[in-house]
Design a protein around this motif. Structure first.
Motif, PDB file in Angstrom:
ATOM      1  N   GLN A 108       3.733  -0.187  -2.101  1.00 31.03           N
ATOM      2  CA  GLN A 108       2.882  -0.507  -0.979  1.00 31.03           C
ATOM      3  C   GLN A 108       3.644  -0.299   0.315  1.00 31.03           C
ATOM      4  O   GLN A 108       4.649  -0.967   0.569  1.00 31.03           O
ATOM      5  CB  GLN A 108       2.374  -1.945  -1.062  1.00 31.03           C
ATOM      6  CG  GLN A 108       1.345  -2.288  -0.005  1.00 31.03           C
ATOM      7  CD  GLN A 108       0.633  -3.594  -0.295  1.00 31.03           C
ATOM      8  OE1 GLN A 108       1.142  -4.434  -1.035  1.00 31.03           O
ATOM      9  NE2 GLN A 108      -0.547  -3.757   0.262  1.00 31.03           N
ATOM     10  N   ALA A 109       3.164   0.623   1.107  1.00 29.98           N
ATOM     11  CA  ALA A 109       3.748   0.895   2.407  1.00 29.98           C
ATOM     12  C   ALA A 109       3.072   0.020   3.450  1.00 29.98           C
ATOM     13  O   ALA A 109       1.939  -0.432   3.252  1.00 29.98           O
ATOM     14  CB  ALA A 109       3.579   2.370   2.758  1.00 29.98           C
ATOM     15  N   PRO A 110       3.734  -0.229   4.575  1.00 33.60           N
ATOM     16  CA  PRO A 110       3.138  -1.058   5.622  1.00 33.60           C
ATOM     17  C   PRO A 110       1.781  -0.536   6.069  1.00 33.60           C
ATOM     18  O   PRO A 110       1.628   0.652   6.355  1.00 33.60           O
ATOM     19  CB  PRO A 110       4.157  -0.971   6.760  1.00 33.60           C
ATOM     20  CG  PRO A 110       5.453  -0.711   6.068  1.00 33.60           C
ATOM     21  CD  PRO A 110       5.098   0.198   4.923  1.00 33.60           C
ATOM     22  N   GLY A 111       0.801  -1.416   6.102  1.00 31.13           N
ATOM     23  CA  GLY A 111      -0.521  -1.047   6.558  1.00 31.13           C
ATOM     24  C   GLY A 111      -1.348  -0.262   5.567  1.00 31.13           C
ATOM     25  O   GLY A 111      -2.451   0.177   5.902  1.00 31.13           O
ATOM     26  N   LYS A 112      -0.843  -0.080   4.369  1.00 28.23           N
ATOM     27  CA  LYS A 112      -1.555   0.691   3.360  1.00 28.23           C
ATOM     28  C   LYS A 112      -1.783  -0.147   2.107  1.00 28.23           C
ATOM     29  O   LYS A 112      -1.119  -1.156   1.883  1.00 28.23           O
ATOM     30  CB  LYS A 112      -0.789   1.959   2.995  1.00 28.23           C
ATOM     31  CG  LYS A 112      -0.474   2.857   4.178  1.00 28.23           C
ATOM     32  CD  LYS A 112       0.086   4.188   3.742  1.00 28.23           C
ATOM     33  CE  LYS A 112      -0.991   5.053   3.120  1.00 28.23           C
ATOM     34  NZ  LYS A 112      -0.496   6.428   2.813  1.00 28.23           N
ATOM     35  N   GLU A 113      -2.735   0.285   1.317  1.00 29.77           N
ATOM     36  CA  GLU A 113      -3.033  -0.401   0.076  1.00 29.77           C
ATOM     37  C   GLU A 113      -1.977  -0.101  -0.970  1.00 29.77           C
ATOM     38  O   GLU A 113      -1.308   0.928  -0.928  1.00 29.77           O
ATOM     39  CB  GLU A 113      -4.410   0.007  -0.448  1.00 29.77           C
ATOM     40  CG  GLU A 113      -5.565  -0.389   0.442  1.00 29.77           C
ATOM     41  CD  GLU A 113      -6.907  -0.013  -0.146  1.00 29.77           C
ATOM     42  OE1 GLU A 113      -7.923  -0.345   0.471  1.00 29.77           O
ATOM     43  OE2 GLU A 113      -6.937   0.602  -1.228  1.00 29.77           O
ATOM     44  N   ARG A 114      -1.841  -1.019  -1.899  1.00 27.78           N
ATOM     45  CA  ARG A 114      -0.922  -0.800  -2.996  1.00 27.78           C
ATOM     46  C   ARG A 114      -1.425   0.356  -3.854  1.00 27.78           C
ATOM     47  O   ARG A 114      -2.617   0.458  -4.153  1.00 27.78           O
ATOM     48  CB  ARG A 114      -0.796  -2.074  -3.827  1.00 27.78           C
ATOM     49  CG  ARG A 114       0.313  -2.035  -4.855  1.00 27.78           C
ATOM     50  CD  ARG A 114       0.596  -3.427  -5.404  1.00 27.78           C
ATOM     51  NE  ARG A 114       1.026  -4.336  -4.351  1.00 27.78           N
ATOM     52  CZ  ARG A 114       1.424  -5.581  -4.563  1.00 27.78           C
ATOM     53  NH1 ARG A 114       1.461  -6.074  -5.794  1.00 27.78           N
ATOM     54  NH2 ARG A 114       1.782  -6.343  -3.535  1.00 27.78           N
ATOM     55  N   GLU A 115      -0.511   1.226  -4.255  1.00 26.99           N
ATOM     56  CA  GLU A 115      -0.904   2.388  -5.020  1.00 26.99           C
ATOM     57  C   GLU A 115      -0.067   2.550  -6.279  1.00 26.99           C
ATOM     58  O   GLU A 115       1.089   2.134  -6.352  1.00 26.99           O
ATOM     59  CB  GLU A 115      -0.815   3.661  -4.168  1.00 26.99           C
ATOM     60  CG  GLU A 115       0.595   4.043  -3.755  1.00 26.99           C
ATOM     61  CD  GLU A 115       0.654   5.364  -3.025  1.00 26.99           C
ATOM     62  OE1 GLU A 115      -0.391   6.028  -2.875  1.00 26.99           O
ATOM     63  OE2 GLU A 115       1.762   5.750  -2.588  1.00 26.99           O
ATOM     64  N   PHE A 116      -0.668   3.199  -7.226  1.00 25.74           N
ATOM     65  CA  PHE A 116      -0.036   3.469  -8.502  1.00 25.74           C
ATOM     66  C   PHE A 116       1.053   4.521  -8.359  1.00 25.74           C
ATOM     67  O   PHE A 116       0.900   5.491  -7.619  1.00 25.74           O
ATOM     68  CB  PHE A 116      -1.103   3.953  -9.487  1.00 25.74           C
ATOM     69  CG  PHE A 116      -0.559   4.552 -10.746  1.00 25.74           C
ATOM     70  CD1 PHE A 116      -0.063   3.750 -11.760  1.00 25.74           C
ATOM     71  CD2 PHE A 116      -0.560   5.925 -10.929  1.00 25.74           C
ATOM     72  CE1 PHE A 116       0.429   4.297 -12.933  1.00 25.74           C
ATOM     73  CE2 PHE A 116      -0.076   6.491 -12.092  1.00 25.74           C
ATOM     74  CZ  PHE A 116       0.418   5.670 -13.094  1.00 25.74           C
ATOM     75  N   VAL A 117       2.144   4.325  -9.093  1.00 28.16           N
ATOM     76  CA  VAL A 117       3.234   5.289  -9.108  1.00 28.16           C
ATOM     77  C   VAL A 117       3.431   5.881 -10.499  1.00 28.16           C
ATOM     78  O   VAL A 117       3.434   7.096 -10.677  1.00 28.16           O
ATOM     79  CB  VAL A 117       4.554   4.662  -8.630  1.00 28.16           C
ATOM     80  CG1 VAL A 117       5.706   5.658  -8.766  1.00 28.16           C
ATOM     81  CG2 VAL A 117       4.430   4.185  -7.188  1.00 28.16           C
ATOM     82  N   ALA A 118       3.604   5.012 -11.488  1.00 29.67           N
ATOM     83  CA  ALA A 118       3.856   5.482 -12.845  1.00 29.67           C
ATOM     84  C   ALA A 118       3.577   4.361 -13.832  1.00 29.67           C
ATOM     85  O   ALA A 118       3.598   3.187 -13.481  1.00 29.67           O
ATOM     86  CB  ALA A 118       5.296   5.968 -13.000  1.00 29.67           C
ATOM     87  N   VAL A 119       3.340   4.731 -15.081  1.00 32.53           N
ATOM     88  CA  VAL A 119       3.133   3.745 -16.138  1.00 32.53           C
ATOM     89  C   VAL A 119       3.653   4.303 -17.447  1.00 32.53           C
ATOM     90  O   VAL A 119       3.567   5.508 -17.699  1.00 32.53           O
ATOM     91  CB  VAL A 119       1.639   3.357 -16.270  1.00 32.53           C
ATOM     92  CG1 VAL A 119       0.771   4.564 -16.619  1.00 32.53           C
ATOM     93  CG2 VAL A 119       1.452   2.241 -17.289  1.00 32.53           C
TER      94      VAL A 119
END
Length: 121
Positions: free
Chosen positions: A38-49
């Motif tokens: 999660q970057a500042p001002g942005k929504e949490r996003e998927f990276v890997a699983v």
């Protein structure tokens, strides 16, 4: 109850590498483990699983070929090796546990506290 603790974040120059670790406690061996950011001002996003075996890994397109996720079941630890880092990779990185091998945030039941990754240009 699964407890997750991330480590390994820090400041790195663009093009550099960083290795994140996430140590799990509790009954986590059969869970899928994911990395999110999660970057500042942005929504949490998927990276890997990765699934329970650590052999099947899925990546978000923007990190594919640069990031490598692995799992050491014996140590109850998952890793995220990040190479060729870009400034846009700057974010708080979280590991999470799910019953499913998915990228859907709402299906993850347990989350770590996060570790900050900052990539300078």
């Amino acid at each position: 109850q699964v407890l997750l603790v991330e480590s390994g974040g820090g400041l790195v120059q663009a093009g550099g590498s960083l290795r994140l670790s996430c140590v799990a406690s509790g009954p986590s061996s059969t869970y899928a483990m994911g990395w999110f950011r999660q970057a500042p001002g942005k929504e949490r996003e998927f990276v890997a699983v990765t699934d329970w075996s650590g052999l099947t890994v899925h990546y978000e397109d923007s990190v594919k070929g640069r990031f490598t996720m692995s799992r050491d079941t014996a140590k109850s630890t998952v890793y995220l090796q990040m190479n060729s880092l870009k400034p846009e990779d700057t974010a708080a990185y979280y590991c999470a546990a799910s019953k499913f091998v998915v990228s859907t945030i709402r299906l993850y039941d347990y989350w770590g506290q996060g570790t900050q990754v900052t990539v300078s240009s």
